[in-house]
Design an enzyme around this catalytic site. Structure first.
Site, short mmCIF file in Angstrom:
data_model
loop_
_atom_site.label_atom_id
_atom_site.label_comp_id
_atom_site.label_asym_id
_atom_site.label_seq_id
_atom_site.Cartn_x
_atom_site.Cartn_y
_atom_site.Cartn_z
N TYR A 304 -30.16 10.77 -45.93
CA TYR A 304 -29.38 10.88 -47.18
C TYR A 304 -29.44 12.31 -47.70
O TYR A 304 -30.51 12.84 -47.97
CB TYR A 304 -29.99 9.92 -48.20
CG TYR A 304 -29.15 9.67 -49.43
CD1 TYR A 304 -28.46 8.47 -49.57
CD2 TYR A 304 -29.09 10.60 -50.46
CE1 TYR A 304 -27.73 8.21 -50.72
CE2 TYR A 304 -28.35 10.33 -51.61
CZ TYR A 304 -27.68 9.14 -51.73
OH TYR A 304 -26.95 8.88 -52.87
N TYR A 355 -19.20 11.51 -50.11
CA TYR A 355 -20.37 10.96 -50.77
C TYR A 355 -20.04 9.56 -51.28
O TYR A 355 -19.38 9.40 -52.30
CB TYR A 355 -20.78 11.87 -51.93
CG TYR A 355 -21.81 11.29 -52.87
CD1 TYR A 355 -23.14 11.18 -52.50
CD2 TYR A 355 -21.45 10.86 -54.15
CE1 TYR A 355 -24.08 10.67 -53.39
CE2 TYR A 355 -22.38 10.34 -55.03
CZ TYR A 355 -23.71 10.24 -54.64
OH TYR A 355 -24.63 9.73 -55.51
#
Ligand SMILES: [Zn+2]
Lengths: 401, 147
Positions: A304, A355
């Site tokens: 991430y 994102y």
């Protein structure tokens, strides 16, 4: 520990996504429209239908109203709804939760998803109180705890994570060159993919001439603010065998963290030995133990990447290099696709593809293990996926083909 | 040690400062109003805790004593906010937000703006002393370089 395992007791059989959009550009679709499009795409990918779905495993608070989703989709029977508390830390963990649902027999086909539209809110200011013009996902009346940081002006995730990375630089000599390597190598992966919002290469000059946002983070150390949705379908290994693609098995799933990591970046009181980390060390330990493998067995890492520096800290916490050595590790080219020893965020990540709060990482892991990724790692067998370094729970997922 | 600050640069605009409190944190802000830093310490096991909480995180005791601290400490980490994520804050930038570890408190940290110095000169380990930023409803801790 021996009995507490999900290893090979669930499989991902479908992934799907909407197109990705710059912040606000998905209008006039709603977040529910996006969620349904991604879910239908994932079911189609699996070779399943809406009638097969009987569960939802989510994360990140109340982004998706499962009651409305089930109603609009017309799910015949919902047997399982669950969600991880916290925020982006739970992306990988939501699939672990789906695996728990199918492994325990509570449901047969579980959908995990994230849907996101930032037309009326900005995650970049997500901790700003409404009194300060904040309209972020977490903006709310101040709490008695939070004013201890917000009164100093600490209101944005980037400002908070900058503190952790700044200390890492101080302790270990990590530099902006190392952050740039994460940004540039990730961009190089993104520009080969039509789905990516970032289609131009990022040069060393671009990086170092970009505006400073919150030191040590400049513009390109930040992920984008996007709209879109990604869904993942998990089922039992038995059911998975007859579906459209080869199953991608859950090898390990873990979520949580140390209690005294706690709220992490909004309180800054984590124990000294944890401060310059991603909070993922306890997750890594549980994950490798459940899967029965170690960092050397991981073929591709989908970590991430809300901020470049937090990727470095995860590389250490997952044992790909020693504590404090992530800077030199990336400088040696290790995270580059295709030639590095640990190709990282081959899809372009949160930084350069889109994102969607970490769910693109799950999708990419599945494509890598199917052998259908755009930036394919040859013969990839094991993939690591992580949720965002954040307040607990943070999470991780090991998958194998 | 009250300081009339020459300008608001480097500090959060006063309208954004909030004193949201609970019975557990109220004594902290009451003392702050008098420019005194107090840190709660467990009367049972001696563990300090910040932000103040009802329970001791080490032994879950409710007993607490408020220990006065001079606020002098070294900079543990910091960020220099250069870009206004919240547009209305543009006029007060740059803001240096510092995390300061308070000696003798088992690692309790206080977050405050570092003022009275060039942001370029700020570094981890920098010795700081406590100052107070006065706004209408109270005072907020901030820090200055210590000679
Ligand atoms: Zn105690």
């Amino acid at each position: 520990m021996t009995d507490r395992t999900l290893k090979d007791r669930a499989a991902i059989v479908g992934v799907g996504a909407t197109p990705y959009y710059r912040r606000g550009r998905s209008l006039p679709q709603t977040t529910m429209d996006l969620a349904i499009k991604a879910t239908l795409a994932a079911l189609d990918d699996a070779g399943l239908g809406v009638d097969d779905v009987d569960g939802f495993a989510l994360y990140g608070g109340n982004f998706v109203d499962t009651s409305l989703l089930a109603q609009v989709l017309g799910i015949p029977s919902v047997r399982f709804t669950a969600g991880l508390t916290g925020g982006g830390g739970g992306s990988a963990g939501s699939v672990g939760l789906a695996a728990a649902g199918v492994a325990t027999g509570m449901a047969d086909v579980v959908v995990s998803l994230m849907t996101l539209q930032q037309a009326n809110m900005r995650f970049g200011a997500s901790f700003a109180p409404k009194s300060a013009g904040g309209a972020g996902a977490y903006s709310a009346p101040s709490t008695p705890e939070y004013v201890f940081s917000s009164n100093a002006g600490l209101m944005a995730p980037g400002q908070m994570f900058a503190m952790l990375v700044q200390r890492h630089m101080h302790l270990y000599g990590t530099t902006r060159e190392h952050l740039a390597e994460v940004a540039i190598s990730t961009r190089n992966n993104a520009i080969r993919r039509p789905t990516s919002l970032m289609q131009e290469p990022l040069t060393h000059d671009d990086y170092f001439s970009a505006r400073m946002i919150s030191e040590p983070f400049c513009l390109y150390d930040y992920c984008m603010e996007c709209d879109g949705a990604v869904a993942v379908v998990t089922t039992t290994p038995e059911r998975a065998r007859d579906l459209r693609h080869d199953p991608v098995y859950v090898m390990g799933a873990a979520q949580g963290g140390a209690g005294r990591w706690g709220q992490a970046m909004t309180w800054m009181g984590m124990p000294d030995e944890m401060f310059a980390t991603s909070g993922h060390r306890p997750i890594a330990k549980d994950l490798y133990a459940m899967a029965g493998v170690g960092p050397a067995d991981v073929d591709v890492a989908l970590l991430y990447d809300h901020f470049t520096g937090m990727v470095l800290l995860q590389l250490e916490d997952y044992g790909f290099c020693g504590v404090g050595e992530s800077g030199p590790f990336v400088a040696e080219g290790n995270i580059r696709w295709p030639d590095g020893g640990l190709p990282l965020n081959t899809h372009g990540g949160n930084l350069s593809e889109a994102y969607i709060i970490g769910m693109t990482h799950v999708k990419e892991a599945v494509e890598q293990l199917r052998g259908t990724a755009v930036n394919q790692v040859p013969d990839a067998e094991i993939a690591l996926v992580t949720g965002g370094p954040a307040s607990i729970p943070v999470s991780g997922l090991l998958l194998h083909r | 040690m009250s300081t009339q600050l020459p300008s608001t640069t480097g500090l959060l605009p006063p309208e954004f400062v909030a004193f949201t409190a609970s019975p557990a944190t109220e004594p902290f802000w009451d003392a702050a109003r008098e420019h005194r830093l107090v840190v709660p310490r467990c009367s049972s096991c001696g563990t300090f805790r910040l932000p103040p909480a009802v329970f001791c995180w080490n032994c879950r005791s409710l007993d607490v004593e408020w220990i006065e601290h001079d606020g002098a400490g070294d900079l543990y980490s910091y960020t220099v906010i250069r870009h206004a994520v919240i547009p209305s804050m543009a006029d007060v930038l740059p803001i240096v937000v510092g995390v300061v570890e308070l000696p003798g408190t088992n690692g309790c940290r206080l977050i405050g703006d570092v003022i009275g110095c060039d942001p370029e000169s700020v570094h981890i380990g920098m010795p700081l002393l406590l100052d107070w930023y006065d706004v209408a409803d109270g005072s907020v801790p901030c820090f200055r370089p210590r000679a």
